[in-house]
Design a protein around this motif. Structure first.
Motif, PDB file in Angstrom:
ATOM      1  N   ALA A 190       0.838  -1.212   0.000  1.00 37.33           N
ATOM      2  CA  ALA A 190       0.000   0.000   0.000  1.00 37.33           C
ATOM      3  C   ALA A 190       0.867   1.253   0.000  1.00 37.33           C
ATOM      4  O   ALA A 190       0.455   2.300  -0.499  1.00 37.33           O
ATOM      5  CB  ALA A 190      -0.926  -0.005   1.218  1.00 37.33           C
ATOM      6  N   ALA A 191       2.086   1.127   0.558  1.00 41.58           N
ATOM      7  CA  ALA A 191       3.009   2.274   0.567  1.00 41.58           C
ATOM      8  C   ALA A 191       3.821   2.348  -0.723  1.00 41.58           C
ATOM      9  O   ALA A 191       4.731   3.173  -0.841  1.00 41.58           O
ATOM     10  CB  ALA A 191       3.937   2.161   1.784  1.00 41.58           C
ATOM     11  N   GLY A 192       3.518   1.456  -1.666  1.00 41.72           N
ATOM     12  CA  GLY A 192       4.176   1.523  -2.980  1.00 41.72           C
ATOM     13  C   GLY A 192       5.547   0.882  -3.021  1.00 41.72           C
ATOM     14  O   GLY A 192       6.355   1.182  -3.908  1.00 41.72           O
ATOM     15  N   ILE A 193       5.814  -0.032  -2.086  1.00 41.84           N
ATOM     16  CA  ILE A 193       7.145  -0.635  -1.987  1.00 41.84           C
ATOM     17  C   ILE A 193       7.141  -2.012  -2.649  1.00 41.84           C
ATOM     18  O   ILE A 193       6.148  -2.737  -2.583  1.00 41.84           O
ATOM     19  CB  ILE A 193       7.529  -0.745  -0.490  1.00 41.84           C
ATOM     20  CG1 ILE A 193       7.608   0.663   0.096  1.00 41.84           C
ATOM     21  CG2 ILE A 193       8.841  -1.482  -0.291  1.00 41.84           C
ATOM     22  CD1 ILE A 193       7.785   0.678   1.581  1.00 41.84           C
ATOM     23  N   GLU A 194       8.280  -2.366  -3.267  1.00 41.26           N
ATOM     24  CA  GLU A 194       8.450  -3.715  -3.823  1.00 41.26           C
ATOM     25  C   GLU A 194       8.673  -4.669  -2.654  1.00 41.26           C
ATOM     26  O   GLU A 194       9.519  -4.398  -1.785  1.00 41.26           O
ATOM     27  CB  GLU A 194       9.681  -3.773  -4.740  1.00 41.26           C
ATOM     28  CG  GLU A 194       9.577  -2.902  -5.976  1.00 41.26           C
ATOM     29  CD  GLU A 194       8.440  -3.350  -6.871  1.00 41.26           C
ATOM     30  OE1 GLU A 194       8.298  -4.565  -7.100  1.00 41.26           O
ATOM     31  OE2 GLU A 194       7.661  -2.472  -7.325  1.00 41.26           O
ATOM     32  N   VAL A 195       7.930  -5.770  -2.633  1.00 34.97           N
ATOM     33  CA  VAL A 195       7.984  -6.671  -1.479  1.00 34.97           C
ATOM     34  C   VAL A 195       8.342  -8.085  -1.913  1.00 34.97           C
ATOM     35  O   VAL A 195       7.737  -8.630  -2.840  1.00 34.97           O
ATOM     36  CB  VAL A 195       6.611  -6.728  -0.759  1.00 34.97           C
ATOM     37  CG1 VAL A 195       6.672  -7.676   0.435  1.00 34.97           C
ATOM     38  CG2 VAL A 195       6.160  -5.341  -0.320  1.00 34.97           C
TER      39      VAL A 195
END
Ligand code: NAP
Length: 408
Positions: A167-172
């Motif tokens: 949701a924070a736009g981070i690659e996970v």
């Protein structure tokens, strides 16, 4: 128990605070001391890996009581205070520094601590655990400065954190050591749905994955190395590999401890003047006819009234079924019941799995042991009744969404 006696509560998490409230609700007007090693007054943990981590709920909303509640109810809340030992013979809790607090009854609500990774790089800046409010705040700050995160462990912390990071736009990337995330608790059928959910939301979910090292640069995380030798770049590593119940105080005091503090159905330990609740309580369950230790919010929320009664010398019994909930992306769910790993022979689903609107039931020998409602609400009490009824259920009717649950 004299109304003028003294109650000491060790552990100022939610269950400690709610037991203090229950003591007052049940008419106790003697001394209540609530001791906690955290710097914050008691708060609830579910938002720490969900809305609070995502920045969609206010800090004030996480607390169990408003700050003035403690004085208003004459509850002596002492934060940043550790209990060193229990002198059961003298009925005293001994604080670090030597102060002694006498008790008529004592509550152990010491909770659990995250398991720590023991491998090269585990102490680098950027390695996070998630248990306390400060952990959640540091992690949210880390999200703001990072583009890639590796999550170690595909349990509840790992998956909720992965959803918050997306949701924070981070690659996970999630590293799960087993073949599926949540496999132990949900089994293959439902665990597969969670695996797909995360992949559909852009998570690189790696299963059967072993972590061998966290890689650093100038003291900060730059990535991880897996046991197959491959590397993944990341500025953050979040570790959610389970928790260990804080039982050392109980153990040192000579209480019966075995996978938590052993308590009876009244939540009394092997010392009748000491009661235990929450993550540490390995409780005899009068309906399930076995001991269970439940590491979930609802258990810590529901046990306190029984704990308070037991502290006051009464005879209430804790017999609620385990319950937990989770929110990940567009999936909200509740689970009620208890299935030991592999302890079912069939899963029956009603509703639409592809649309993520369904109820799943775990059965053994035709009897519903547990149910999970996904994006379908207000059915939890009926699922609980079905489990408690313990009778053989017609699978066709169970799978038919037209048949009301309370008609089964
Ligand atoms: P958890 O749900 O018990 O999951 C731990 C995960 O880490 C499991 O998938 C486990 O795999 C894996 N694991 C264990 N050791 C590992 C290792 N050395 N390397 C890689 N993976 C490893 O624990 P958690 O996610 O850390 O959560 C902590 C506590 O908070 C739990 O009690 C949890 O119930 C609670 N919590 C609950 C909720 C909720 O109810 N929604 C949300 C957040 C946290 P195996 O299964 O193979 O052991």
């Amino acid at each position: 128990m004299s109304a003028q006696g003294s109650m000491v509560i060790v552990g100022a998490g939610m269950s400690g605070a709610l037991t203090a409230a229950a003591l007052r609700d049940q008419g106790f007007d003697g001394r209540v001391v609530l001791l906690g090693d955290d710097a914050e007054r008691p708060y609830e943990r579910p938002p720490l890996s969900k809305s609070y981590l995502m920045g969609t709920s206010e800090r004030e909303a996480i607390f169990v009581h408003p700050s003035e509640w403690y004085a208003e109810h004459d509850v002596e809340l002492r934060l940043k205070t550790r209990v060193e030992s229990l002198d059961r013979g003298k009925h005293e809790a001994v604080l670090v520094g030597g102060e002694r607090l006498g008790y008529d009854a004592l509550l152990l609500a010491t909770g659990a601590e995250p398991r720590r990774l023991k491998l090269t790089g585990a102490d680098l800046d950027g390695v996070h655990y998630l248990r306390r409010v400060q952990d959640s705040e540091r992690l949210r700050e880390g999200f703001g400065k990072s583009s890639r995160v590796v999550v170690v462990g595909g349990g509840w912390i790992g998956l909720e954190t992965a959803a918050a990071a997306r949701a924070a736009g981070i690659e996970v990337t999630v590293l799960e050591r087993g073949p599926l995330p949540l496999q132990g608790v949900l089994g293959d059928e439902l665990a597969s749905i969670f695996a797909k959910l995360h992949r559909d939301n852009g998570v690189d979910l790696r299963v059967n994955a072993g972590l061998s090292e966290i890689l650093g640069d100038g003291g900060a995380v730059r990535g991880v190395r897996l046991s197959d030798g491959s590397e993944i770049a990341a500025q953050l590593v979040v570790v959610g590999v389970g928790v260990t119940p804080n039982t050392s105080l109980a153990q040192a005091a000579g209480l019966a401890v075995d996978n938590g503090v052993l308590v009876d159905e009244h939540l009394r330990t092997s010392d009748p003047d000491i009661v235990a609740v929450g993550d540490i309580a390995n409780a005899q369950h009068p309906i399930l006819h076995q001991r269970i230790r439940v590491e979930h919010w609802a258990n810590a929320r529901r046990q306190p009234p029984v704990a308070a009664t037991s502290m006051l010398g009464g005879d209430a019994t804790y017999d609620r079924l385990p319950y937990f909930f989770s929110d990940q992306y567009n999936l909200g769910m509740e689970y009620t019941g208890f299935v030991a790993p592999g302890g079912y022979d069939e899963v029956v689903v009603r509703g639409d799995v592809d649309q993520l609107e369904f109820v799943a039931f775990w059965l053994s020998d035709g009897r519903v042991l547990a149910g999970m409602n996904v994006n379908i609400w207000d059915v939890n009490p009926d699922i609980e009744k079905l489990v408690l009824a313990g009778r053989k259920t017609d699978r066709k009717r169970l799978a038919d969404a037209e048949v009301p649950l309370d008609a089964l």
